[in-house]
Design a protein around this motif. Structure first.
Motif, PDB file in Angstrom:
ATOM      1  N   LEU A  99      20.564  -1.091  37.657  1.00 22.05           N
ATOM      2  CA  LEU A  99      21.902  -1.257  38.218  1.00 22.05           C
ATOM      3  C   LEU A  99      21.954  -0.702  39.630  1.00 22.05           C
ATOM      4  CD1 LEU A  99      24.997  -1.831  37.933  1.00 22.05           C
ATOM      5  CD2 LEU A  99      25.195   0.494  36.986  1.00 22.05           C
ATOM      6  N   VAL A 100      22.522  -1.476  40.547  1.00 25.29           N
ATOM      7  CA  VAL A 100      22.776  -1.008  41.912  1.00 25.29           C
ATOM      8  C   VAL A 100      24.272  -1.090  42.167  1.00 25.29           C
ATOM      9  CG1 VAL A 100      22.342  -1.341  44.379  1.00 25.29           C
ATOM     10  CG2 VAL A 100      20.516  -1.776  42.721  1.00 25.29           C
ATOM     11  N   ARG A 101      24.865   0.024  42.600  1.00 26.28           N
ATOM     12  CA  ARG A 101      26.302   0.084  42.878  1.00 26.28           C
ATOM     13  C   ARG A 101      26.491   0.100  44.395  1.00 26.28           C
ATOM     14  NH1 ARG A 101      29.475   4.507  40.121  1.00 26.28           N
ATOM     15  NH2 ARG A 101      30.860   2.945  39.268  1.00 26.28           N
ATOM     16  N   VAL A 102      27.283  -0.861  44.880  1.00 26.06           N
ATOM     17  CA  VAL A 102      27.480  -1.043  46.316  1.00 26.06           C
ATOM     18  C   VAL A 102      28.968  -0.967  46.635  1.00 26.06           C
ATOM     19  CG1 VAL A 102      27.087  -2.570  48.301  1.00 26.06           C
ATOM     20  CG2 VAL A 102      25.457  -2.555  46.396  1.00 26.06           C
ATOM     21  N   SER A 103      29.322  -0.178  47.637  1.00 24.16           N
ATOM     22  CA  SER A 103      30.687  -0.124  48.146  1.00 24.16           C
ATOM     23  C   SER A 103      30.732  -0.863  49.483  1.00 24.16           C
ATOM     24  CB  SER A 103      31.123   1.336  48.330  1.00 24.16           C
ATOM     25  OG  SER A 103      32.337   1.415  49.049  1.00 24.16           O
ATOM     26  N   THR A 104      31.736  -1.725  49.675  1.00 23.50           N
ATOM     27  CA  THR A 104      31.791  -2.531  50.890  1.00 23.50           C
ATOM     28  C   THR A 104      33.226  -2.903  51.226  1.00 23.50           C
ATOM     29  OG1 THR A 104      31.084  -4.643  51.887  1.00 23.50           O
ATOM     30  CG2 THR A 104      31.358  -4.603  49.511  1.00 23.50           C
ATOM     31  N   PRO A 105      33.572  -3.038  52.521  1.00 26.07           N
ATOM     32  CA  PRO A 105      34.894  -3.568  52.874  1.00 26.07           C
ATOM     33  C   PRO A 105      35.074  -4.957  52.270  1.00 26.07           C
ATOM     34  CG  PRO A 105      33.790  -2.659  54.807  1.00 26.07           C
ATOM     35  CD  PRO A 105      32.773  -2.700  53.713  1.00 26.07           C
ATOM     36  N   ASP A 106      36.311  -5.287  51.868  1.00 27.44           N
ATOM     37  CA  ASP A 106      36.487  -6.513  51.091  1.00 27.44           C
ATOM     38  C   ASP A 106      36.215  -7.783  51.899  1.00 27.44           C
ATOM     39  OD1 ASP A 106      38.769  -6.098  52.580  1.00 27.44           O
ATOM     40  OD2 ASP A 106      40.176  -6.360  50.934  1.00 27.44           O
ATOM     41  N   GLY A 107      36.593  -7.819  53.173  1.00 27.69           N
ATOM     42  CA  GLY A 107      36.355  -9.026  53.954  1.00 27.69           C
ATOM     43  C   GLY A 107      34.878  -9.295  54.165  1.00 27.69           C
ATOM     44  N   PHE A 108      34.169  -8.317  54.701  1.00 28.03           N
ATOM     45  CA  PHE A 108      32.732  -8.467  54.921  1.00 28.03           C
ATOM     46  C   PHE A 108      32.004  -8.587  53.588  1.00 28.03           C
ATOM     47  CE2 PHE A 108      28.439  -6.801  55.688  1.00 28.03           C
ATOM     48  CZ  PHE A 108      28.061  -7.580  56.767  1.00 28.03           C
ATOM     49  N   GLY A 109      32.487  -7.858  52.597  1.00 28.57           N
ATOM     50  CA  GLY A 109      31.855  -7.919  51.290  1.00 28.57           C
ATOM     51  C   GLY A 109      31.915  -9.296  50.667  1.00 28.57           C
ATOM     52  N   SER A 110      33.072  -9.948  50.790  1.00 29.10           N
ATOM     53  CA  SER A 110      33.215 -11.269  50.168  1.00 29.10           C
ATOM     54  C   SER A 110      32.418 -12.331  50.913  1.00 29.10           C
ATOM     55  CB  SER A 110      34.689 -11.664  50.108  1.00 29.10           C
ATOM     56  OG  SER A 110      35.209 -11.845  51.413  1.00 29.10           O
ATOM     57  N   ARG A 111      32.388 -12.251  52.231  1.00 32.90           N
ATOM     58  CA  ARG A 111      31.761 -13.313  53.015  1.00 32.90           C
ATOM     59  C   ARG A 111      30.265 -13.133  53.212  1.00 32.90           C
ATOM     60  NH1 ARG A 111      35.705 -16.500  55.530  1.00 32.90           N
ATOM     61  NH2 ARG A 111      37.364 -16.588  53.970  1.00 32.90           N
ATOM     62  N   PHE A 112      29.772 -11.905  53.203  1.00 35.36           N
ATOM     63  CA  PHE A 112      28.357 -11.688  53.482  1.00 35.36           C
ATOM     64  C   PHE A 112      27.624 -10.955  52.362  1.00 35.36           C
ATOM     65  CE2 PHE A 112      30.168 -12.544  57.600  1.00 35.36           C
ATOM     66  CZ  PHE A 112      29.193 -13.309  58.212  1.00 35.36           C
ATOM     67  N   VAL A 113      28.202  -9.867  51.855  1.00 35.57           N
ATOM     68  CA  VAL A 113      27.491  -9.089  50.836  1.00 35.57           C
ATOM     69  C   VAL A 113      27.410  -9.864  49.525  1.00 35.57           C
ATOM     70  CG1 VAL A 113      27.454  -6.941  49.532  1.00 35.57           C
ATOM     71  CG2 VAL A 113      28.183  -6.920  51.918  1.00 35.57           C
ATOM     72  N   THR A 114      28.510 -10.485  49.111  1.00 37.50           N
ATOM     73  CA  THR A 114      28.511 -11.208  47.834  1.00 37.50           C
ATOM     74  C   THR A 114      27.473 -12.324  47.786  1.00 37.50           C
ATOM     75  OG1 THR A 114      30.808 -10.664  47.343  1.00 37.50           O
ATOM     76  CG2 THR A 114      29.897 -12.613  46.275  1.00 37.50           C
ATOM     77  N   PRO A 115      27.451 -13.267  48.751  1.00 33.78           N
ATOM     78  CA  PRO A 115      26.423 -14.312  48.662  1.00 33.78           C
ATOM     79  C   PRO A 115      25.008 -13.755  48.744  1.00 33.78           C
ATOM     80  CG  PRO A 115      27.622 -14.452  50.744  1.00 33.78           C
ATOM     81  CD  PRO A 115      28.365 -13.495  49.879  1.00 33.78           C
ATOM     82  N   ALA A 116      24.818 -12.666  49.505  1.00 33.98           N
ATOM     83  CA  ALA A 116      23.486 -12.060  49.581  1.00 33.98           C
ATOM     84  C   ALA A 116      23.051 -11.527  48.225  1.00 33.98           C
ATOM     85  CB  ALA A 116      23.492 -10.940  50.618  1.00 33.98           C
ATOM     86  N   LEU A 117      23.965 -10.862  47.523  1.00 34.11           N
ATOM     87  CA  LEU A 117      23.606 -10.261  46.245  1.00 34.11           C
ATOM     88  C   LEU A 117      23.494 -11.297  45.129  1.00 34.11           C
ATOM     89  CD1 LEU A 117      25.605  -6.911  46.308  1.00 34.11           C
ATOM     90  CD2 LEU A 117      23.332  -7.458  47.178  1.00 34.11           C
ATOM     91  N   VAL A 118      24.291 -12.343  45.208  1.00 41.51           N
ATOM     92  CA  VAL A 118      24.158 -13.424  44.222  1.00 41.51           C
ATOM     93  C   VAL A 118      22.782 -14.068  44.348  1.00 41.51           C
ATOM     94  CG1 VAL A 118      24.987 -15.722  43.597  1.00 41.51           C
ATOM     95  CG2 VAL A 118      26.625 -13.874  44.005  1.00 41.51           C
ATOM     96  N   ARG A 119      22.359 -14.310  45.583  1.00 44.91           N
ATOM     97  CA  ARG A 119      21.033 -14.898  45.802  1.00 44.91           C
ATOM     98  C   ARG A 119      19.939 -13.949  45.322  1.00 44.91           C
ATOM     99  NH1 ARG A 119      19.696 -16.592  51.858  1.00 44.91           N
ATOM    100  NH2 ARG A 119      21.721 -17.584  51.521  1.00 44.91           N
ATOM    101  N   LEU A 120      20.095 -12.656  45.602  1.00 48.53           N
ATOM    102  CA  LEU A 120      19.102 -11.680  45.168  1.00 48.53           C
ATOM    103  C   LEU A 120      19.029 -11.627  43.647  1.00 48.53           C
ATOM    104  CD1 LEU A 120      17.166  -9.331  45.928  1.00 48.53           C
ATOM    105  CD2 LEU A 120      19.149  -7.802  45.762  1.00 48.53           C
ATOM    106  N   GLN A 121      20.176 -11.638  42.997  1.00 52.38           N
ATOM    107  CA  GLN A 121      20.199 -11.569  41.537  1.00 52.38           C
ATOM    108  C   GLN A 121      19.620 -12.841  40.912  1.00 52.38           C
ATOM    109  OE1 GLN A 121      24.075 -11.282  39.526  1.00 52.38           O
ATOM    110  NE2 GLN A 121      23.315  -9.409  38.564  1.00 52.38           N
ATOM    111  N   ARG A 122      19.800 -13.969  41.579  1.00 54.30           N
ATOM    112  CA  ARG A 122      19.213 -15.205  41.075  1.00 54.30           C
ATOM    113  C   ARG A 122      17.688 -15.111  41.076  1.00 54.30           C
ATOM    114  NH1 ARG A 122      21.300 -18.730  44.660  1.00 54.30           N
ATOM    115  NH2 ARG A 122      23.235 -18.805  43.476  1.00 54.30           N
ATOM    116  N   ASP A 123      17.136 -14.444  42.097  1.00 59.53           N
ATOM    117  CA  ASP A 123      15.681 -14.266  42.173  1.00 59.53           C
ATOM    118  C   ASP A 123      15.185 -13.152  41.257  1.00 59.53           C
ATOM    119  OD1 ASP A 123      15.569 -16.269  44.090  1.00 59.53           O
ATOM    120  OD2 ASP A 123      15.677 -14.870  45.777  1.00 59.53           O
ATOM    121  N   HIS A 124      16.086 -12.221  40.915  1.00 52.23           N
ATOM    122  CA  HIS A 124      15.700 -11.072  40.087  1.00 52.23           C
ATOM    123  C   HIS A 124      16.738 -10.905  38.978  1.00 52.23           C
ATOM    124  CE1 HIS A 124      12.771 -10.002  43.183  1.00 52.23           C
ATOM    125  NE2 HIS A 124      13.734 -10.195  44.063  1.00 52.23           N
ATOM    126  N   PRO A 125      16.654 -11.707  37.933  1.00 57.01           N
ATOM    127  CA  PRO A 125      17.717 -11.751  36.920  1.00 57.01           C
ATOM    128  C   PRO A 125      17.877 -10.481  36.108  1.00 57.01           C
ATOM    129  CG  PRO A 125      15.840 -13.139  36.292  1.00 57.01           C
ATOM    130  CD  PRO A 125      15.603 -12.719  37.697  1.00 57.01           C
TER     131      PRO A 125
END
Length: 302
Positions: A99-125
């Motif tokens: 488990l990795v816990r990440v804190s991020t501002p909501d605007g930047f988090g939704s537009r950049f952090v979320t797609p980055a982590l979804v892609r990472l999780q797809r590669d590492h289920p």
């Protein structure tokens, strides 16, 4: 023959490692699916096994002692070995899990952090993600997360900042608002308009607010702790808003206001304790966010 009774418990060492990364027993308990009392009891048991204290309470939260630092090094080796063993048992070359816990501002988090982590999780289920929305300064205390994404200055002891990118705040309004109220001819004309921004009394990052912008006080304000509420308020005609360009620059219904006269550039950092940055999973998260930023650099430069 090895006397296993004299060896520290590997489970307790891994609990100590999690405490070193998250800093708060409650956060560790949530991460491991147990209780604050159990975490405290296991750390005390480990201290008895090692013959000294592994943690000390400071104003910033739990910090490792010299003995604790040595124990964490052993725990990191155990973590790597167990990850490799788990991969072999599963016939899977992927060593990223947990488990990795990440804190991020909501605007930047939704537009950049979320797609980055979804892609990472797809590669590492086998990797689990918890993302907490928070627009705040970097925490001076142990924050309960593995990685903080923050805006602005990052002066803090015992943590390492990783620069991610810069972005722009600019002034925007809806076509309907400008038709009704007219467009300001200069910055001084802002005083004749309504303004949309963060709630100043609740704002930790002063650079995001109207008060620090040097703009004149408006006739009225619409303030929200949510950047998405601000975006919706501007679209609905509540006033001129100080908004991240990456959220609205290409969106219909948002007209730049005084783009030559005013803009503000702010940095975004990823901040983590050294114990967290040594984690392969946290390193992968930082790498994924940086790749997302690099691939979409034009959105942040606009």
């Amino acid at each position: 023959m090895v006397d296993f009774k004299r060896l520290p418990s590997p489970d307790d060492l891994l609990i100590l490692l999690t405490v070193a990364r998250l800093g708060r027993f409650n956060a560790v308990a949530e991460s491991l699916g147990t209780t604050h009392t159990t975490i405290s009891r296991r750390i005390l048991a480990l201290d008895r096994q090692l013959g000294g204290r592994t943690l000390e309470r400071t104003p910033q939260g739990w910090e490792l002692t010299v003995l604790g630092t040595e124990a964490v090094e052993a725990a990191e080796a155990i973590e790597v070995s167990l990850g490799a063993l788990s991969s072999r048992i599963a016939h899977d070359d992927d060593a990223l899990s947990g488990l990795v816990r990440v804190s991020t501002p909501d605007g930047f988090g939704s537009r950049f952090v979320t797609p980055a982590l979804v892609r990472l999780q797809r590669d590492h289920p086998r990797l689990n993600i918890e993302m907490l929305s928070a627009t705040r300064k970097v925490s001076q205390n142990r924050s309960g997360v593995d990685l903080e994404v923050v805006v602005g200055r990052t002066e803090i002891a015992n943590a390492d900042p990783v620069f991610l990118t810069n972005y722009f705040l600019r002034l925007y309004a809806s076509p309907g608002y400008l038709e009704e109220r007219g467009a300001p001819a200069g910055l001084e004309d802002i005083r004749h308009h309504s303004f949309v921004s963060y709630v100043e009394s609740a704002l930790q990052v002063s650079e995001l607010g109207h008060r620090s912008s040097q703009l004149p006080m408006p006739v009225s304000t619409f303030q929200s702790t949510s950047i998405f509420a601000q975006v919706e308020a501007v679209a609905a005609g509540a006033g001129i808003g100080l908004l991240p360009s990456f959220l609205v620059a290409d969106a219909p219904g948002f007209v730049p206001v005084l783009p030559v006269e005013f803009q503000r550039q702010l940095p975004i950092w990823a901040v983590a304790r050294p114990e967290s940055l040594r984690s392969a999973a946290v390193q992968a998260v930082v790498g994924a966010i940086r790749r997302e930023i690099a691939e979409r650099a034009a959105a942040l430069a606009s």
